[in-house]
Design a protein around this motif. Sequence first.
Motif, short mmCIF file in Angstrom:
data_model
loop_
_atom_site.label_atom_id
_atom_site.label_comp_id
_atom_site.label_asym_id
_atom_site.label_seq_id
_atom_site.Cartn_x
_atom_site.Cartn_y
_atom_site.Cartn_z
N PHE A 175 23.91 14.63 31.80
CA PHE A 175 24.11 15.11 33.17
C PHE A 175 23.10 14.39 34.07
O PHE A 175 22.18 15.01 34.59
CB PHE A 175 23.85 16.63 33.19
CG PHE A 175 24.95 17.41 33.84
CD1 PHE A 175 25.10 17.40 35.21
CD2 PHE A 175 25.84 18.17 33.10
CE1 PHE A 175 26.10 18.13 35.82
CE2 PHE A 175 26.85 18.89 33.69
CZ PHE A 175 26.97 18.88 35.06
N GLU A 176 23.24 13.09 34.22
CA GLU A 176 22.29 12.31 35.01
C GLU A 176 22.97 11.02 35.48
O GLU A 176 24.00 10.61 34.93
CB GLU A 176 21.05 11.99 34.17
CG GLU A 176 21.36 11.25 32.90
CD GLU A 176 20.12 11.08 32.00
OE1 GLU A 176 20.13 10.11 31.23
OE2 GLU A 176 19.20 11.90 32.07
N PHE A 226 19.17 17.60 31.31
CA PHE A 226 19.36 17.13 32.68
C PHE A 226 18.13 17.54 33.46
O PHE A 226 17.44 18.51 33.12
CB PHE A 226 20.65 17.66 33.32
CG PHE A 226 21.06 19.03 32.89
CD1 PHE A 226 20.52 20.17 33.46
CD2 PHE A 226 22.02 19.19 31.89
CE1 PHE A 226 20.91 21.42 33.06
CE2 PHE A 226 22.41 20.45 31.48
CZ PHE A 226 21.85 21.57 32.07
N ALA A 230 19.47 18.36 38.91
CA ALA A 230 20.80 18.77 38.42
C ALA A 230 20.81 20.26 38.11
O ALA A 230 21.77 20.97 38.41
CB ALA A 230 21.14 17.97 37.16
N ARG A 243 21.43 23.38 27.86
CA ARG A 243 21.17 21.97 27.52
C ARG A 243 20.51 21.86 26.14
O ARG A 243 20.05 22.84 25.57
CB ARG A 243 20.30 21.33 28.59
CG ARG A 243 18.99 22.05 28.86
CD ARG A 243 18.27 21.39 30.02
NE ARG A 243 17.20 22.25 30.54
CZ ARG A 243 16.46 21.97 31.59
NH1 ARG A 243 16.69 20.86 32.26
NH2 ARG A 243 15.52 22.78 32.01
#
Length: 459
Positions: A175-176, A226, A230, A243
Motif C-alpha cells: 500500500f505505497e 503501509f 496511508a 497490515r
Amino acid sequence: MDVDNQIAKLLVELSRSQDYEIGDGTTGVVVLAGALLEQSQKLLERGIHPIRVAEGYETASRIAVEHLEKISQKYDFGVNNMEPLVQTCMTTLSSKIVNRCKRSLAEISVKAVLAVADLERKDVNLDLIKVEGKVGGKLEDTELIYGILVDKEMSHPQMPKQIEDAKIAILTCPFEPPKPKTKHKVDIDTVEKFQTLRKQEQQYFDVMVQKCKDVGATLVICQWGFDDEANHLLMHRNLPAVRWVGGVELELIAIATGGRIVPRFQELTPEKLGKAGLVREKAFGTTKDRMLYVEHCANSRAVTIFIRGGNKMIIEETKRSIHDALCVARNLIRNNSIVYGGGSAEISCSVAVEAAADRYPGVEQYAIRAFADALDSVPMALAENSGLQPIETLSAVKSQQIKENNHYCGIDCNDAGTNDMREQNVFETLIGKQQQIFLATQVVKMILKIDDVISPSEY
C-alpha cells in the motif's frame, strides 16, 4: 536430541514415522522396538543367525496384526454423537501434561475435526485446522473458533474494532507508491517541489483507497506494511485495515472467506472479495495484547484452536498434545475400528503369538516366542510407571485374560477397581496399534540385517 549412534538415529526416525503416519503412539513404538532389540541380543548370543531372527519377527508381527483385527470393535459415531470420538481423544490426552483438562481439550479437538471432515469420503484435511497459542490466562480458557485467528490488530487505534458482514480485500501488493527498480536519488531544493511530491504520493494513496472502496471492500488485509499517511487516509475514509499478515494466514483467510488473494490493485474486483459474518479485535489480559477474530466465514471448513496457558512451555506442550488428539480423531474417521488400551491389546497379542509359535518347527520358533515376550514390555512399563509390582501385575492380568477368554483385561493404572478396559473407557485406534507393531518390526529387521553384514567389533 543430538544423536550420534546410527542405531539410535534409526529409532528417532521410527518415532518420526509413527508421528507422520498416525500422529500418536510414538513412545509405545520406541518401547516395543527397544524390547525387540533386547530379545534379539539374547537370541544372537545363543548362536541364532540374524536373518532367521528377522524372519521369525516378521511372522510374529503378521500374527499379531491379524489378531488385533480379530479383537477390534467397530465404533459408531456421527456429528450428533461425538462421545465415542471424545472418549478416544481423552485416552490419548491421559498420558500428557494437560490431562487435568483432558475432557474439554478432547471436545475441542473432536469439534474441530468434525468441522473440517468430509464424512462421506472419510477424509480429514488437518491443514484447515490452525492451532494458535498466547501466553496468559489458564488452560481452561482454551477455545475453538469457527473461523481464523490472526495475531495482528487494526493498523490504526481509531479504526472500528468490530465489523459485521465484512467484505475483505486480501492483498499481497504494498500500500505505497511504486518504487523505481534502479538505484535512484531525489534532490528537493524548494518547498514547491516538496509539496508537489507530497501531493503526488497522496494521489497514489487516494487512488488505491478509492479502488478498494469502489469494489465494496469494508476491510483490507495486506501482506505488506503501509506508512502513516496511508494509515491516516484509510482511517479517514472509514476503511479498516490490517497490515503485516503472514502468507500462511492469508491463505487460510482466503480459504475460509471464499476470497481470492490479489497481487495487484488493478485486478481487484467485487468477485475476489472474501466474506465473513463478523471480524472483531479482542484484547487479552492486562498487557492489552490484541488479536483479530475472523468468524462466521463463507466457508466454515476452516477453524482455529486458540490455546491459553501460564507460560510458553505449557502452550507448546498443549499444541503437541492437541496435535495427537486431532490425529486420533482423524484416524477414527478414516477407520472406525478400535482396540482397548491399558496394555490389554499387547497382552492378548502376546498370548496369541506364544500359542502360534508351536506351529513353526524351525529356529524361527525361538524368535516368535521372543516377539511375544517383547510385547509384554508395554503393559510392564505401564504397571511400573503406575507404582505397581510389574511382574506380579502382568502375570495376574495375563492369567485373567486366558481364564476368562477376555481380550479386554489390562493394567488398572488409575486404580479404578476393574481390569476391564471397556468399563474404564480406555481405547485407541486399531490402525495406530497395527502401525506400531509393523514399524517397530521393520526397523528391528533392518538393524538385524546390518548386524549380519557388520561384525560387532566394526561398530
